[in-house]
Design a protein around this motif. Structure first.
Motif, PDB file in Angstrom:
ATOM      1  N   TYR A 113       0.853  -1.176   0.000  1.00  0.00           N
ATOM      2  CA  TYR A 113       0.000   0.000   0.000  1.00  0.00           C
ATOM      3  C   TYR A 113       0.894   1.232   0.000  1.00  0.00           C
ATOM      4  N   ILE A 114       0.520   2.195  -0.748  1.00  0.00           N
ATOM      5  CA  ILE A 114       1.179   3.492  -0.643  1.00  0.00           C
ATOM      6  C   ILE A 114       0.190   4.373   0.096  1.00  0.00           C
ATOM      7  N   ARG A 115       0.579   4.814   1.258  1.00  0.00           N
ATOM      8  CA  ARG A 115      -0.314   5.574   2.135  1.00  0.00           C
ATOM      9  C   ARG A 115       0.206   6.990   2.275  1.00  0.00           C
ATOM     10  N   PHE A 116      -0.662   7.948   2.102  1.00  0.00           N
ATOM     11  CA  PHE A 116      -0.290   9.347   2.267  1.00  0.00           C
ATOM     12  C   PHE A 116      -0.643   9.766   3.687  1.00  0.00           C
ATOM     13  N   PHE A 168       2.174  15.006   5.076  1.00  0.00           N
ATOM     14  CA  PHE A 168       2.958  15.449   3.937  1.00  0.00           C
ATOM     15  C   PHE A 168       3.836  14.336   3.365  1.00  0.00           C
ATOM     16  N   PHE A 169       3.722  13.122   3.891  1.00  0.00           N
ATOM     17  CA  PHE A 169       4.627  12.050   3.502  1.00  0.00           C
ATOM     18  C   PHE A 169       3.868  10.895   2.866  1.00  0.00           C
ATOM     19  N   THR A 170       4.455  10.296   1.848  1.00  0.00           N
ATOM     20  CA  THR A 170       3.941   9.064   1.269  1.00  0.00           C
ATOM     21  C   THR A 170       4.727   7.921   1.874  1.00  0.00           C
ATOM     22  N   MET A 171       4.030   6.915   2.378  1.00  0.00           N
ATOM     23  CA  MET A 171       4.688   5.805   3.056  1.00  0.00           C
ATOM     24  C   MET A 171       4.378   4.501   2.328  1.00  0.00           C
ATOM     25  N   ASN A 172       5.402   3.687   2.133  1.00  0.00           N
ATOM     26  CA  ASN A 172       5.245   2.377   1.528  1.00  0.00           C
ATOM     27  C   ASN A 172       4.982   1.379   2.651  1.00  0.00           C
ATOM     28  N   VAL A 173       3.807   0.766   2.649  1.00  0.00           N
ATOM     29  CA  VAL A 173       3.404  -0.147   3.715  1.00  0.00           C
ATOM     30  C   VAL A 173       3.288  -1.557   3.150  1.00  0.00           C
ATOM     31  N   GLN A 174       3.935  -2.515   3.824  1.00  0.00           N
ATOM     32  CA  GLN A 174       3.889  -3.911   3.405  1.00  0.00           C
ATOM     33  C   GLN A 174       3.479  -4.780   4.591  1.00  0.00           C
ATOM     34  N   TRP A 175       2.820  -5.887   4.298  1.00  0.00           N
ATOM     35  CA  TRP A 175       2.452  -6.866   5.317  1.00  0.00           C
ATOM     36  C   TRP A 175       3.179  -8.158   5.003  1.00  0.00           C
ATOM     37  N   LEU A 222       4.582  -5.761  10.176  1.00  0.00           N
ATOM     38  CA  LEU A 222       4.264  -4.544   9.439  1.00  0.00           C
ATOM     39  C   LEU A 222       5.585  -3.913   9.008  1.00  0.00           C
ATOM     40  N   VAL A 223       5.692  -3.543   7.749  1.00  0.00           N
ATOM     41  CA  VAL A 223       6.896  -2.892   7.248  1.00  0.00           C
ATOM     42  C   VAL A 223       6.480  -1.546   6.669  1.00  0.00           C
ATOM     43  N   VAL A 224       7.051  -0.485   7.208  1.00  0.00           N
ATOM     44  CA  VAL A 224       6.755   0.867   6.735  1.00  0.00           C
ATOM     45  C   VAL A 224       8.063   1.498   6.301  1.00  0.00           C
ATOM     46  N   ASP A 225       8.174   1.791   5.007  1.00  0.00           N
ATOM     47  CA  ASP A 225       9.395   2.403   4.455  1.00  0.00           C
ATOM     48  C   ASP A 225      10.662   1.658   4.879  1.00  0.00           C
ATOM     49  N   ASP A 226      10.645   0.344   4.780  1.00  0.00           N
ATOM     50  CA  ASP A 226      11.786  -0.535   5.096  1.00  0.00           C
ATOM     51  C   ASP A 226      12.140  -0.593   6.574  1.00  0.00           C
ATOM     52  N   GLU A 252      -5.800  -0.143  11.147  1.00  0.00           N
ATOM     53  CA  GLU A 252      -7.184  -0.579  11.271  1.00  0.00           C
ATOM     54  C   GLU A 252      -7.573  -1.218   9.948  1.00  0.00           C
ATOM     55  N   ARG A 253      -7.931  -2.497  10.031  1.00  0.00           N
ATOM     56  CA  ARG A 253      -8.260  -3.273   8.823  1.00  0.00           C
ATOM     57  C   ARG A 253      -7.145  -3.190   7.787  1.00  0.00           C
ATOM     58  N   GLN A 254      -5.934  -3.373   8.228  1.00  0.00           N
ATOM     59  CA  GLN A 254      -4.727  -3.346   7.398  1.00  0.00           C
ATOM     60  C   GLN A 254      -4.530  -2.020   6.666  1.00  0.00           C
ATOM     61  N   VAL A 255      -4.975  -0.946   7.277  1.00  0.00           N
ATOM     62  CA  VAL A 255      -4.724   0.402   6.765  1.00  0.00           C
ATOM     63  C   VAL A 255      -3.985   1.172   7.852  1.00  0.00           C
TER      64      VAL A 255
END
Length: 92
Positions: free
Chosen positions: A4-7, A10-17, A27-31, A65-68
């Motif tokens: 998921y790319i989550r805004f 002011f930041f865009t975050m790369n989120v992985q499960w 949970l992996v957020v921006d490595d 919440e619900r993988q968001v």
């Protein structure tokens, strides 16, 4: 594994499960790797803490919440976890 790319602000975050060797969610957020730290009142809300917390006293926390990704607090005091993430993906 979902990406998921989550805004957030002011930041865009790369989120992985991912899933650990023991079958636990990761949970992996921006490595940066996060371990589950608890559940909210409802099953859909999960609290996460930086997996490096014990080694570096990193205080970064996240809430999903619900993988968001719904909340992200703090600034990491260490380098990212790119190597372990690659190893986890290879094991699959």
């Amino acid at each position: 594994m979902n990406f998921y790319i989550r805004f957030c602000g002011f930041f865009t975050m790369n989120v992985q499960w991912l899933t650990s060797q023991k079958g636990q969610p990761i949970l992996v957020v921006d490595d940066y790797i996060f371990s589950k730290n608890g559940k909210g009142k409802y099953q859909d809300v999960l609290y996460w803490i930086c997996a490096s917390n014990g080694h570096t006293a990193c205080s970064v926390r996240a809430t999903t919440e619900r993988q968001v990704l719904t909340d992200f607090r703090g600034v990491h005091n260490h380098e990212d976890s790119a190597r372990p993430i690659v190893a986890c993906k290879i094991r699959r």
